[in-house]
Design a protein around this motif. Structure first.
Motif, PDB file in Angstrom:
ATOM      1  N   GLN A 139     -65.660 -51.801  64.201  1.00 23.29           N
ATOM      2  CA  GLN A 139     -66.960 -50.839  64.854  1.00 23.29           C
ATOM      3  C   GLN A 139     -66.655 -49.321  64.552  1.00 23.29           C
ATOM      4  OE1 GLN A 139     -67.654 -51.248  69.070  1.00 23.29           O
ATOM      5  NE2 GLN A 139     -68.926 -48.878  68.920  1.00 23.29           N
ATOM      6  N   GLY A 140     -65.559 -48.971  64.812  1.00 22.26           N
ATOM      7  CA  GLY A 140     -65.125 -47.428  64.593  1.00 22.26           C
ATOM      8  C   GLY A 140     -65.110 -47.198  63.197  1.00 22.26           C
ATOM      9  N   ILE A 141     -64.627 -48.046  62.190  1.00 20.93           N
ATOM     10  CA  ILE A 141     -64.530 -47.735  60.915  1.00 20.93           C
ATOM     11  C   ILE A 141     -66.003 -47.807  60.289  1.00 20.93           C
ATOM     12  CG2 ILE A 141     -63.931 -48.699  58.542  1.00 20.93           C
ATOM     13  CD1 ILE A 141     -61.725 -50.063  60.110  1.00 20.93           C
ATOM     14  N   ARG A 142     -66.837 -48.664  60.568  1.00 18.41           N
ATOM     15  CA  ARG A 142     -68.324 -48.723  60.372  1.00 18.41           C
ATOM     16  C   ARG A 142     -68.925 -47.649  60.530  1.00 18.41           C
ATOM     17  NH1 ARG A 142     -69.281 -53.521  62.989  1.00 18.41           N
ATOM     18  NH2 ARG A 142     -70.545 -52.378  64.556  1.00 18.41           N
ATOM     19  N   GLU A 143     -68.819 -47.087  62.026  1.00 16.56           N
ATOM     20  CA  GLU A 143     -69.335 -45.920  62.232  1.00 16.56           C
ATOM     21  C   GLU A 143     -68.808 -44.507  62.031  1.00 16.56           C
ATOM     22  OE1 GLU A 143     -69.758 -47.018  66.596  1.00 16.56           O
ATOM     23  OE2 GLU A 143     -71.229 -48.193  66.632  1.00 16.56           O
ATOM     24  N   GLY A 144     -67.788 -44.898  61.344  1.00 17.92           N
ATOM     25  CA  GLY A 144     -67.256 -43.576  60.776  1.00 17.92           C
ATOM     26  C   GLY A 144     -66.447 -42.631  61.751  1.00 17.92           C
ATOM     27  N   HIS A 145     -65.985 -43.219  62.923  1.00 20.67           N
ATOM     28  CA  HIS A 145     -64.907 -42.632  64.140  1.00 20.67           C
ATOM     29  C   HIS A 145     -63.533 -42.830  63.524  1.00 20.67           C
ATOM     30  CE1 HIS A 145     -68.643 -42.932  66.524  1.00 20.67           C
ATOM     31  NE2 HIS A 145     -68.122 -41.752  66.909  1.00 20.67           N
ATOM     32  N   PHE A 146     -63.354 -44.023  62.815  1.00 17.57           N
ATOM     33  CA  PHE A 146     -61.881 -44.326  62.326  1.00 17.57           C
ATOM     34  C   PHE A 146     -61.835 -44.189  60.959  1.00 17.57           C
ATOM     35  CE2 PHE A 146     -61.554 -47.253  66.147  1.00 17.57           C
ATOM     36  CZ  PHE A 146     -61.124 -46.141  67.142  1.00 17.57           C
ATOM     37  N   ALA A 147     -60.587 -43.913  60.276  1.00 19.40           N
ATOM     38  CA  ALA A 147     -60.287 -43.745  58.865  1.00 19.40           C
ATOM     39  C   ALA A 147     -60.596 -45.246  58.308  1.00 19.40           C
ATOM     40  CB  ALA A 147     -59.033 -43.436  58.776  1.00 19.40           C
ATOM     41  N   ALA A 148     -60.652 -45.231  57.167  1.00 20.43           N
ATOM     42  CA  ALA A 148     -60.907 -46.658  56.431  1.00 20.43           C
ATOM     43  C   ALA A 148     -59.510 -47.443  56.271  1.00 20.43           C
ATOM     44  CB  ALA A 148     -61.334 -46.512  55.151  1.00 20.43           C
ATOM     45  N   ILE A 149     -59.255 -47.809  57.685  1.00 22.72           N
ATOM     46  CA  ILE A 149     -57.887 -48.452  57.826  1.00 22.72           C
ATOM     47  C   ILE A 149     -58.059 -49.908  57.592  1.00 22.72           C
ATOM     48  CG2 ILE A 149     -56.902 -46.881  59.352  1.00 22.72           C
ATOM     49  CD1 ILE A 149     -57.941 -48.299  61.565  1.00 22.72           C
ATOM     50  N   ASP A 150     -57.002 -50.836  57.414  1.00 23.11           N
ATOM     51  CA  ASP A 150     -56.862 -52.189  57.680  1.00 23.11           C
ATOM     52  C   ASP A 150     -57.099 -52.641  58.892  1.00 23.11           C
ATOM     53  OD1 ASP A 150     -56.433 -54.976  57.836  1.00 23.11           O
ATOM     54  OD2 ASP A 150     -54.678 -54.811  56.018  1.00 23.11           O
ATOM     55  N   GLU A 151     -58.144 -53.042  59.202  1.00 23.96           N
ATOM     56  CA  GLU A 151     -58.215 -53.166  60.752  1.00 23.96           C
ATOM     57  C   GLU A 151     -57.395 -54.544  61.488  1.00 23.96           C
ATOM     58  OE1 GLU A 151     -60.584 -54.244  58.822  1.00 23.96           O
ATOM     59  OE2 GLU A 151     -61.418 -56.188  59.717  1.00 23.96           O
ATOM     60  N   LYS A 152     -56.822 -55.275  60.486  1.00 25.09           N
ATOM     61  CA  LYS A 152     -55.997 -56.486  61.050  1.00 25.09           C
ATOM     62  C   LYS A 152     -54.636 -55.874  61.274  1.00 25.09           C
ATOM     63  CE  LYS A 152     -54.746 -61.104  60.577  1.00 25.09           C
ATOM     64  NZ  LYS A 152     -54.159 -62.009  59.438  1.00 25.09           N
ATOM     65  N   PHE A 153     -54.331 -55.112  60.254  1.00 28.94           N
ATOM     66  CA  PHE A 153     -52.839 -54.332  60.323  1.00 28.94           C
ATOM     67  C   PHE A 153     -52.931 -53.426  61.432  1.00 28.94           C
ATOM     68  CE2 PHE A 153     -49.648 -51.391  59.097  1.00 28.94           C
ATOM     69  CZ  PHE A 153     -48.408 -52.306  58.853  1.00 28.94           C
ATOM     70  N   ALA A 154     -53.977 -52.708  61.524  1.00 24.75           N
ATOM     71  CA  ALA A 154     -54.164 -51.352  62.635  1.00 24.75           C
ATOM     72  C   ALA A 154     -53.933 -52.071  63.825  1.00 24.75           C
ATOM     73  CB  ALA A 154     -55.358 -50.679  62.373  1.00 24.75           C
ATOM     74  N   ALA A 155     -54.895 -53.341  64.187  1.00 31.14           N
ATOM     75  CA  ALA A 155     -54.823 -53.813  65.506  1.00 31.14           C
ATOM     76  C   ALA A 155     -53.296 -54.446  65.999  1.00 31.14           C
ATOM     77  CB  ALA A 155     -55.737 -55.263  65.382  1.00 31.14           C
ATOM     78  N   ARG A 156     -52.686 -54.855  65.036  1.00 31.58           N
ATOM     79  CA  ARG A 156     -51.128 -55.214  65.193  1.00 31.58           C
ATOM     80  C   ARG A 156     -50.352 -53.825  65.429  1.00 31.58           C
ATOM     81  NH1 ARG A 156     -49.546 -60.094  61.563  1.00 31.58           N
ATOM     82  NH2 ARG A 156     -50.780 -60.925  63.072  1.00 31.58           N
TER      83      ARG A 156
END
Lengths: 201, 201
Positions: A139-156
């Motif tokens: 959600q944060g990547i889509r809405e531009g609040h988070f950098a364009a990270i790999d959300e799977k790796f970032a969640a871990r």
């Protein structure tokens, strides 16, 4: 309302004792006899309550998973910006860990000793929980609040940075769980760096 | 120069086997007999090489600590800005973990089974290593590259986020250790958030 509070049941006592022993010695090095001695029950009577040792591990791991889900679910349902949701999820996660360190340690370290079928189910639920964090990050990547990270790796990454809390947190330490959660949320959301002031030379 | 390379010695074989068994089963649930069976040696002959089981744990933990120090020491001696030093230290730390996952798991999880005196010495060295990260953070705070964080808590945060790597890293996975280190350095230095572009409405 103390008149309605129930004393801990026998099965609660057994579970709390098993959580402590599994954490201190590890699951493999703890026998049903050890648990029985610690709660003052003989083997036959103990087995009546718990089934086998692995049933007890399963009960502890499932209960811990329930606790993490119960804390996260309302946050996922919120209408809020992703950074705020992530902050709340971090604080909730730290809250569950610090509320029962023994159970958290078993949840993080001893699940590998579950039987194949239960281990698969445990890992499915753990992944489902992690998916909640992935959803917030996405959600944060889509809405531009988070950098364009790999959300799977970032969640871990986020959960790894949080989970270690069970190794060093002490209930009598200087930081209450809420402060730990807020501080970790600051670090994870904003990083350690700060913009440098423009300096001469 | 393959002519000068030595075959693994008997004690290396024993150590590698013990690292694997201590990781898989835990120290308490692994007997000297288990180790002997896995390397094809009888008890008496094995004890000749290793002393006791706890000597073996101590040897493994000490060797792992040496590995972490050897990787960090040259970085601490560098003349470089703190963010770059921290990045290099993160990559070095991930390199040590991923080079020997079994040893890393024993280092992180089994040290608590050391005898009192050795456990104290182990924790002293672990704190000395953590102090290297604190020094980098403190340099960055002083020089204005890092926010005014509590460097003790932040050092633990950084190491916690890194140490979990031993739980999920697979040598045949998609990310090589260097990429993992760089990505974790990005997250830790810059956080997950990014400045939002100024948007209408």
């Amino acid at each position: 309302m103390p008149t309605t509070s129930e004393p801990p049941t026998r099965i609660d006592q057994i579970r709390l004792t098993a959580e402590r022993l599994f954490r201190e010695r590890g699951y493999l090095a703890t026998s049903v006899r050890d648990i029985g001695e610690a709660v003052g029950m003989r083997g036959a009577s103990l087995y009546h309550h718990i089934g086998g040792k692995e049933d007890l591990l399963w009960a502890i791991a499932s209960r811990a998973a329930d606790g993490f889900f119960a804390a996260l679910r309302p946050i996922l349902a919120e209408e809020a910006a992703a950074p705020l949701k992530l902050r709340r999820a971090i604080i909730a996660h730290i809250g569950v860990i610090t509320a029962n360190l023994d159970a958290a340690a078993v949840y993080f370290n001893e699940w590998r000793h579950l039987s194949d079928e239960r281990r698969t189910e445990f890992l499915r639920r753990r992944d489902e929980y992690e998916a909640g964090f992935r959803a917030i990050l996405w959600q944060g990547i889509r809405e531009g609040h988070f950098a364009a990270i790999d959300e799977k790796f970032a969640a871990r990454f986020v959960l790894s940075a949080l989970n270690w809390t069970h190794q060093w947190y002490r209930p009598d330490g200087a930081m209450p769980p809420e402060t730990i959660g807020q501080t970790l949320a600051d670090y994870l959301l904003n990083g350690l760096s700060q913009a440098l002031p423009i300096s001469p030379a």
